[in-house]
Motif scaffolding. Structure first.
Motif, PDB file in Angstrom:
ATOM      1  N   ALA A 170      -2.848  19.916 -11.343  1.00 53.69           N
ATOM      2  CA  ALA A 170      -2.280  21.104 -10.715  1.00 53.69           C
ATOM      3  C   ALA A 170      -1.836  20.756  -9.300  1.00 53.69           C
ATOM      4  CB  ALA A 170      -3.315  22.222 -10.693  1.00 53.69           C
ATOM      5  N   GLY A 171      -0.824  21.480  -8.811  1.00 54.97           N
ATOM      6  CA  GLY A 171      -0.176  21.110  -7.550  1.00 54.97           C
ATOM      7  C   GLY A 171      -1.108  20.890  -6.378  1.00 54.97           C
ATOM      8  N   ARG A 172      -1.951  21.887  -6.050  1.00 53.94           N
ATOM      9  CA  ARG A 172      -2.823  21.750  -4.886  1.00 53.94           C
ATOM     10  C   ARG A 172      -3.837  20.631  -5.097  1.00 53.94           C
ATOM     11  NH1 ARG A 172      -6.351  26.742  -2.608  1.00 53.94           N
ATOM     12  NH2 ARG A 172      -7.474  26.363  -4.542  1.00 53.94           N
ATOM     13  N   ALA A 173      -4.353  20.503  -6.311  1.00 57.22           N
ATOM     14  CA  ALA A 173      -5.323  19.452  -6.615  1.00 57.22           C
ATOM     15  C   ALA A 173      -4.693  18.070  -6.470  1.00 57.22           C
ATOM     16  CB  ALA A 173      -5.865  19.631  -8.030  1.00 57.22           C
ATOM     17  N   ALA A 174      -3.435  17.942  -6.850  1.00 58.91           N
ATOM     18  CA  ALA A 174      -2.765  16.644  -6.784  1.00 58.91           C
ATOM     19  C   ALA A 174      -2.694  16.135  -5.354  1.00 58.91           C
ATOM     20  CB  ALA A 174      -1.357  16.754  -7.378  1.00 58.91           C
ATOM     21  N   ALA A 227       0.955   9.154  -5.921  1.00 58.96           N
ATOM     22  CA  ALA A 227       1.403  10.526  -5.698  1.00 58.96           C
ATOM     23  C   ALA A 227       2.244  11.018  -6.875  1.00 58.96           C
ATOM     24  CB  ALA A 227       2.197  10.610  -4.396  1.00 58.96           C
ATOM     25  N   TRP A 228       3.115  10.156  -7.380  1.00 58.43           N
ATOM     26  CA  TRP A 228       3.940  10.533  -8.536  1.00 58.43           C
ATOM     27  C   TRP A 228       3.062  10.831  -9.741  1.00 58.43           C
ATOM     28  CZ3 TRP A 228       4.778   8.717 -13.459  1.00 58.43           C
ATOM     29  CH2 TRP A 228       5.914   9.219 -14.117  1.00 58.43           C
ATOM     30  N   LEU A 229       2.077   9.966  -9.996  1.00 57.30           N
ATOM     31  CA  LEU A 229       1.174  10.178 -11.122  1.00 57.30           C
ATOM     32  C   LEU A 229       0.365  11.465 -10.948  1.00 57.30           C
ATOM     33  CD1 LEU A 229      -0.271   6.606 -11.846  1.00 57.30           C
ATOM     34  CD2 LEU A 229       1.117   8.013 -13.386  1.00 57.30           C
ATOM     35  N   VAL A 232       0.837  -1.198   0.000  1.00 57.08           N
ATOM     36  CA  VAL A 232       0.000   0.000   0.000  1.00 57.08           C
ATOM     37  C   VAL A 232       0.874   1.251   0.000  1.00 57.08           C
ATOM     38  CG1 VAL A 232      -1.654   1.354   1.359  1.00 57.08           C
ATOM     39  CG2 VAL A 232      -1.999  -1.097   1.047  1.00 57.08           C
ATOM     40  N   LEU A 233       1.997   1.214   0.721  1.00 53.77           N
ATOM     41  CA  LEU A 233       2.929   2.343   0.702  1.00 53.77           C
ATOM     42  C   LEU A 233       3.453   2.583  -0.710  1.00 53.77           C
ATOM     43  CD1 LEU A 233       4.675   4.492   2.059  1.00 53.77           C
ATOM     44  CD2 LEU A 233       6.338   2.702   2.597  1.00 53.77           C
ATOM     45  N   VAL A 234       3.832   1.511  -1.387  1.00 55.46           N
ATOM     46  CA  VAL A 234       4.301   1.627  -2.769  1.00 55.46           C
ATOM     47  C   VAL A 234       3.194   2.187  -3.659  1.00 55.46           C
ATOM     48  CG1 VAL A 234       5.068   0.336  -4.799  1.00 55.46           C
ATOM     49  CG2 VAL A 234       6.019  -0.188  -2.545  1.00 55.46           C
ATOM     50  N   LEU A 235       1.979   1.678  -3.457  1.00 57.41           N
ATOM     51  CA  LEU A 235       0.837   2.123  -4.253  1.00 57.41           C
ATOM     52  C   LEU A 235       0.573   3.616  -4.051  1.00 57.41           C
ATOM     53  CD1 LEU A 235      -1.496   1.313  -6.130  1.00 57.41           C
ATOM     54  CD2 LEU A 235      -2.819   0.694  -4.100  1.00 57.41           C
ATOM     55  N   VAL A 236       0.648   4.081  -2.810  1.00 59.83           N
ATOM     56  CA  VAL A 236       0.436   5.502  -2.530  1.00 59.83           C
ATOM     57  C   VAL A 236       1.534   6.351  -3.171  1.00 59.83           C
ATOM     58  CG1 VAL A 236       0.427   7.236  -0.688  1.00 59.83           C
ATOM     59  CG2 VAL A 236      -0.866   5.126  -0.399  1.00 59.83           C
TER      60      VAL A 236
END
Length: 219
Positions: free
Chosen positions: A175-179, A167-169, A159-163
């Motif tokens: 946009a930054g705040r939306a991501a 996050a990278w995607l 799950v850590l890898v998945l998160v």
């Protein structure tokens, strides 16, 4: 007029979301404390009834004596409180806030041409896909590895890898705040989906078995 209404909706939903989220996480913390503070029952009748732990507490001028039944109580009470609206109201208010704050104006809040260029419709679909796909992958990980040897550690690592991948995607698509807000919404969706698809159905099965006089499966 639309901007005025959206501002009011944003304000009211934001307060609602904060309040119900405090109720959800607060009740969760309380039960974590309760489980970690229970002691074996001393009363013989409690032991016969199947009580696995008890706690004496004082709060607000009164004394409380909660007890926990390991699998099921000997008799189902008429008034049984279900802890699920704390979760559902948190997700519903959060999604409504996400809808009017970001999905309603994707060209302004979701899309940053310097990050990734795509249509408003595609950006909205992509944001919703983050919520759905993360839950499906998370659920699949729990199903396949949760009951295996060292299952908790395996699930936690994957799950850590998945998160991290999500996050990278997100930071390369939105946009930054939306991501980063999308990451919180994604994890919260998985938390609330756990309640909806697993925890409450399991508890309803326990209640149905008790009412029918069938043995209760703790799993």
């Amino acid at each position: 007029m639309e901007t005025y209404l959206l501002d009011w909706a944003n304000l009211l939903l934001r307060w609602l979301h904060v309040i119900v989220a405090i109720a959800w996480i607060g009740s969760s913390f309380y039960f974590v404390f309760l489980d970690s503070s229970l002691t074996p029952p001393e009363d013989e009748q409690l032991k016969k009834d199947g009580v696995s732990g008890e706690l004496w507490a004082v709060h607000g001028g009164g004394f409380y004596h909660p007890v926990k039944f390991a699998v099921s109580p000997p008799k189902l009470p008429e008034n049984l409180h279900w802890f699920y609206w704390e979760s559902y109201s948190t997700w519903l208010s959060g999604f409504a806030l996400f809808l009017i704050s970001y999905l309603w104006s994707p060209s302004v809040y979701l899309i940053d041409p310097k990050v990734f260029v795509w249509s408003p419709g595609a950006a909205v679909a992509g944001a919703l896909a983050f919520l759905v796909v993360f839950w499906l992958l998370y659920d699949a990980i729990c199903r396949t590895l949760g009951q295996s040897k060292h299952g908790d550690a395996k699930v936690g690592a994957l799950v850590l890898v998945l998160v991290c991948v999500a996050a990278w995607l997100a930071t390369h698509l939105f946009a930054g705040r939306a991501a980063f807000l999308l990451m919180g919404a994604m994890i919260a969706t998985a938390m609330s989906a756990n309640v909806f698809f697993w925890i409450i159905p399991g508890q309803r099965t326990v209640v149905a078995d008790l009412k029918a006089g069938r043995p209760v499966d703790p799993i």
